[in-house]
Design a protein around this motif. Sequence first.
Motif, PDB file in Angstrom:
ATOM      1  N   TYR A  63      62.279  56.895  64.253  1.00  0.00           N
ATOM      2  CA  TYR A  63      61.147  57.153  65.140  1.00  0.00           C
ATOM      3  C   TYR A  63      59.889  57.495  64.337  1.00  0.00           C
ATOM      4  O   TYR A  63      58.776  57.101  64.708  1.00  0.00           O
ATOM      5  N   ALA A  64      60.068  58.213  63.243  1.00  0.00           N
ATOM      6  CA  ALA A  64      58.911  58.544  62.404  1.00  0.00           C
ATOM      7  C   ALA A  64      58.320  57.290  61.786  1.00  0.00           C
ATOM      8  O   ALA A  64      57.095  57.096  61.776  1.00  0.00           O
ATOM      9  N   ALA A  65      59.186  56.422  61.272  1.00  0.00           N
ATOM     10  CA  ALA A  65      58.712  55.190  60.639  1.00  0.00           C
ATOM     11  C   ALA A  65      57.989  54.283  61.630  1.00  0.00           C
ATOM     12  O   ALA A  65      57.085  53.525  61.259  1.00  0.00           O
ATOM     13  N   ALA A  66      58.388  54.372  62.902  1.00  0.00           N
ATOM     14  CA  ALA A  66      57.755  53.550  63.937  1.00  0.00           C
ATOM     15  C   ALA A  66      56.481  54.185  64.478  1.00  0.00           C
ATOM     16  O   ALA A  66      55.852  53.633  65.386  1.00  0.00           O
TER      17      ALA A  66
ATOM     18  N   ARG B 129      56.725  62.207  52.371  1.00  0.00           N
ATOM     19  CA  ARG B 129      56.144  63.526  52.079  1.00  0.00           C
ATOM     20  C   ARG B 129      55.508  64.217  53.295  1.00  0.00           C
ATOM     21  O   ARG B 129      54.858  65.237  53.150  1.00  0.00           O
ATOM     22  N   THR B 130      55.696  63.650  54.484  1.00  0.00           N
ATOM     23  CA  THR B 130      55.223  64.307  55.710  1.00  0.00           C
ATOM     24  C   THR B 130      56.418  64.714  56.551  1.00  0.00           C
ATOM     25  O   THR B 130      57.323  63.893  56.787  1.00  0.00           O
ATOM     26  N   GLN B 131      56.426  65.967  57.014  1.00  0.00           N
ATOM     27  CA  GLN B 131      57.566  66.436  57.798  1.00  0.00           C
ATOM     28  C   GLN B 131      57.443  66.013  59.256  1.00  0.00           C
ATOM     29  O   GLN B 131      56.475  66.325  59.938  1.00  0.00           O
ATOM     30  N   TYR B 132      58.455  65.280  59.711  1.00  0.00           N
ATOM     31  CA  TYR B 132      58.567  64.895  61.114  1.00  0.00           C
ATOM     32  C   TYR B 132      59.796  65.523  61.762  1.00  0.00           C
ATOM     33  O   TYR B 132      59.780  65.850  62.945  1.00  0.00           O
ATOM     34  N   GLY B 133      60.866  65.662  60.993  1.00  0.00           N
ATOM     35  CA  GLY B 133      62.080  66.273  61.505  1.00  0.00           C
ATOM     36  C   GLY B 133      62.015  67.783  61.347  1.00  0.00           C
ATOM     37  O   GLY B 133      61.820  68.294  60.243  1.00  0.00           O
ATOM     38  N   MET B 134      62.142  68.499  62.446  1.00  0.00           N
ATOM     39  CA  MET B 134      62.153  69.964  62.399  1.00  0.00           C
ATOM     40  C   MET B 134      63.600  70.422  62.499  1.00  0.00           C
ATOM     41  O   MET B 134      64.263  70.153  63.512  1.00  0.00           O
TER      42      MET B 134
ATOM     43  N   PHE C  43      57.711  63.698  70.432  1.00  0.00           N
ATOM     44  CA  PHE C  43      57.172  62.352  70.618  1.00  0.00           C
ATOM     45  C   PHE C  43      55.714  62.406  71.086  1.00  0.00           C
ATOM     46  O   PHE C  43      55.336  63.250  71.890  1.00  0.00           O
ATOM     47  N   GLN C  44      54.939  61.455  70.582  1.00  0.00           N
ATOM     48  CA  GLN C  44      53.510  61.402  70.875  1.00  0.00           C
ATOM     49  C   GLN C  44      53.192  60.840  72.255  1.00  0.00           C
ATOM     50  O   GLN C  44      52.113  61.091  72.794  1.00  0.00           O
ATOM     51  N   GLN C  45      54.110  60.085  72.848  1.00  0.00           N
ATOM     52  CA  GLN C  45      53.779  59.282  74.029  1.00  0.00           C
ATOM     53  C   GLN C  45      53.158  60.102  75.160  1.00  0.00           C
ATOM     54  O   GLN C  45      52.178  59.676  75.775  1.00  0.00           O
ATOM     55  N   GLY C  46      53.702  61.276  75.441  1.00  0.00           N
ATOM     56  CA  GLY C  46      53.198  62.059  76.563  1.00  0.00           C
ATOM     57  C   GLY C  46      51.867  62.733  76.300  1.00  0.00           C
ATOM     58  O   GLY C  46      51.181  63.157  77.238  1.00  0.00           O
ATOM     59  N   GLY C  47      51.487  62.855  75.024  1.00  0.00           N
ATOM     60  CA  GLY C  47      50.196  63.447  74.683  1.00  0.00           C
ATOM     61  C   GLY C  47      50.098  64.946  74.889  1.00  0.00           C
ATOM     62  O   GLY C  47      48.997  65.478  75.052  1.00  0.00           O
ATOM     63  N   HIS C  48      51.231  65.656  74.859  1.00  0.00           N
ATOM     64  CA  HIS C  48      51.221  67.091  75.158  1.00  0.00           C
ATOM     65  C   HIS C  48      51.379  67.945  73.901  1.00  0.00           C
ATOM     66  O   HIS C  48      52.162  68.902  73.880  1.00  0.00           O
ATOM     67  N   LYS C  49      50.628  67.611  72.890  1.00  0.00           N
ATOM     68  CA  LYS C  49      50.761  68.274  71.601  1.00  0.00           C
ATOM     69  C   LYS C  49      50.615  69.789  71.705  1.00  0.00           C
ATOM     70  O   LYS C  49      51.432  70.545  71.149  1.00  0.00           O
TER      71      LYS C  49
ATOM     72  N   VAL D  70      68.841  61.719  55.380  1.00  0.00           N
ATOM     73  CA  VAL D  70      68.355  61.367  56.720  1.00  0.00           C
ATOM     74  C   VAL D  70      66.903  60.909  56.719  1.00  0.00           C
ATOM     75  O   VAL D  70      66.437  60.324  57.701  1.00  0.00           O
ATOM     76  N   GLY D  71      66.167  61.163  55.645  1.00  0.00           N
ATOM     77  CA  GLY D  71      64.795  60.703  55.575  1.00  0.00           C
ATOM     78  C   GLY D  71      64.680  59.206  55.320  1.00  0.00           C
ATOM     79  O   GLY D  71      63.592  58.640  55.423  1.00  0.00           O
ATOM     80  N   LYS D  72      65.800  58.560  55.007  1.00  0.00           N
ATOM     81  CA  LYS D  72      65.800  57.107  54.795  1.00  0.00           C
ATOM     82  C   LYS D  72      66.122  56.436  56.126  1.00  0.00           C
ATOM     83  O   LYS D  72      67.131  56.752  56.768  1.00  0.00           O
ATOM     84  N   THR D  73      65.269  55.523  56.541  1.00  0.00           N
ATOM     85  CA  THR D  73      65.474  54.863  57.825  1.00  0.00           C
ATOM     86  C   THR D  73      66.737  54.010  57.830  1.00  0.00           C
ATOM     87  O   THR D  73      67.242  53.646  58.888  1.00  0.00           O
ATOM     88  N   SER D  74      67.257  53.701  56.657  1.00  0.00           N
ATOM     89  CA  SER D  74      68.483  52.908  56.554  1.00  0.00           C
ATOM     90  C   SER D  74      69.734  53.746  56.691  1.00  0.00           C
ATOM     91  O   SER D  74      70.844  53.199  56.772  1.00  0.00           O
ATOM     92  N   TRP D  75      69.612  55.081  56.713  1.00  0.00           N
ATOM     93  CA  TRP D  75      70.795  55.928  56.628  1.00  0.00           C
ATOM     94  C   TRP D  75      71.766  55.706  57.786  1.00  0.00           C
ATOM     95  O   TRP D  75      72.982  55.702  57.600  1.00  0.00           O
TER      96      TRP D  75
END
Length: 407
Positions: A89-92, A122-127, A296-302, A362-367
């Motif tokens: 999801y991060a890569a997309a 180098r950017t954190q997406y997974g918390m 997820f960004q879709q809802g726009g509720h940051k 897990v940071g590799k999209t191929s994992w």
Amino acid sequence: MTGALASCAGAVGSGGVTLRLVAADYGDSSANSSKKYWDQLVEDFEAAHSGIKVEVSVYSWNDVDRKVKEMVARGDAPDMAQIGAYADYAAAGKLYPADDVLSIPVQADFASELSDAGKVNRTQYGMPFAASTRILFYNKTLFSEAGITTPPQSWSDLATDAQLLKAKGVTYPYALPLGPEEAQAETMQWLLSGGAGYLNGFGGYDLDSAQNVATFTWLKDNLVGKGLTGPVAPGKLNRADAFAAFTRGEVGMLNGHPSLMKMAREKGVKFGMVPMPGINGRAKSTMGVADWMTAFQQGGHKDQIREFLDYVYSEKNVLSFSREYDLLPVTSSAQEAMARSPQDQDLEPFLQELPSAELYPVGKTSWATVSADIKNRIGKAVGPDGSPAAILAQLQRAAVTADSAAR
């Protein structure tokens, strides 16, 4: 167990927002379903945060990742998902960076090894949401009956102890679950104890390294080939079945995570726990596992997501969840509180392993693809006609191909 999903975030009064969270169930019955945890947390949060409602849908681990994938595919992503992976999801470009949805103090409170594992480029997406490590469990009663006075500290010790247990009629002297349920975990634990792992020093897959081949050759020749891993072929033995056999007193030794403590105690099994043995002594690192919160960004509720997640990651809530499900806290403040608390002493051996633990890549999209391939093939490496070198070479070629396709 699951709540009904709204088709979209709806209004709550004037200017109000409803956030949707999809979460995994860590309970093993309706009595301790994660739904109860989230229901109470949301009730407390909404009482203190007017204008923000939160709808939580809880699914089993067998279903939750698929459910989220389906929602995203149909353009109906939840605001947050607490699941097993995040890199795709991060890569997309579908996720908020953690910087956007956590306050600085909360993000800084994550254990550094877990924060690092949540990064893509180098950017954190997974918390990180929950963590565990693996250590060696052994049945004290079976050890005593076999005349074993100390737990193993090296591979040689482990093999010798397994021989003594077999001589006493123990069904599984060492349970080696390389079945499709979680073979990637047992595999990684052994690769680490052999001094290597899934990746090389440059972050590339290195499954067929000389060290890894040597590790699986040792397993095949010294444990499986000598009948020390029980009546079920390792490639067909799943972790859940190995754990159940341990609680029945049929297993001398196996790698386990914190939840096995409760299961064993409930069945009256007297057990001990030690760090995983290495080739000539304690392994330099153990395997760690983390589950992830994503936004997820879709809802726009940051902004509303940030308010909610800051609450989720408060020390009180992190400790409450960790204690309920025998998991390790993902924040430094909660880890320190747990280390000081007498009620949490059972988890201390696992906490001690966390700083040096190595997590799945897990940071590799191929994992996800590579992990599935390991689950399907690795058991054959220790079979009667198996070749560790050949199987690991096949896995390496497939991993390189998957990694290239994911870029």
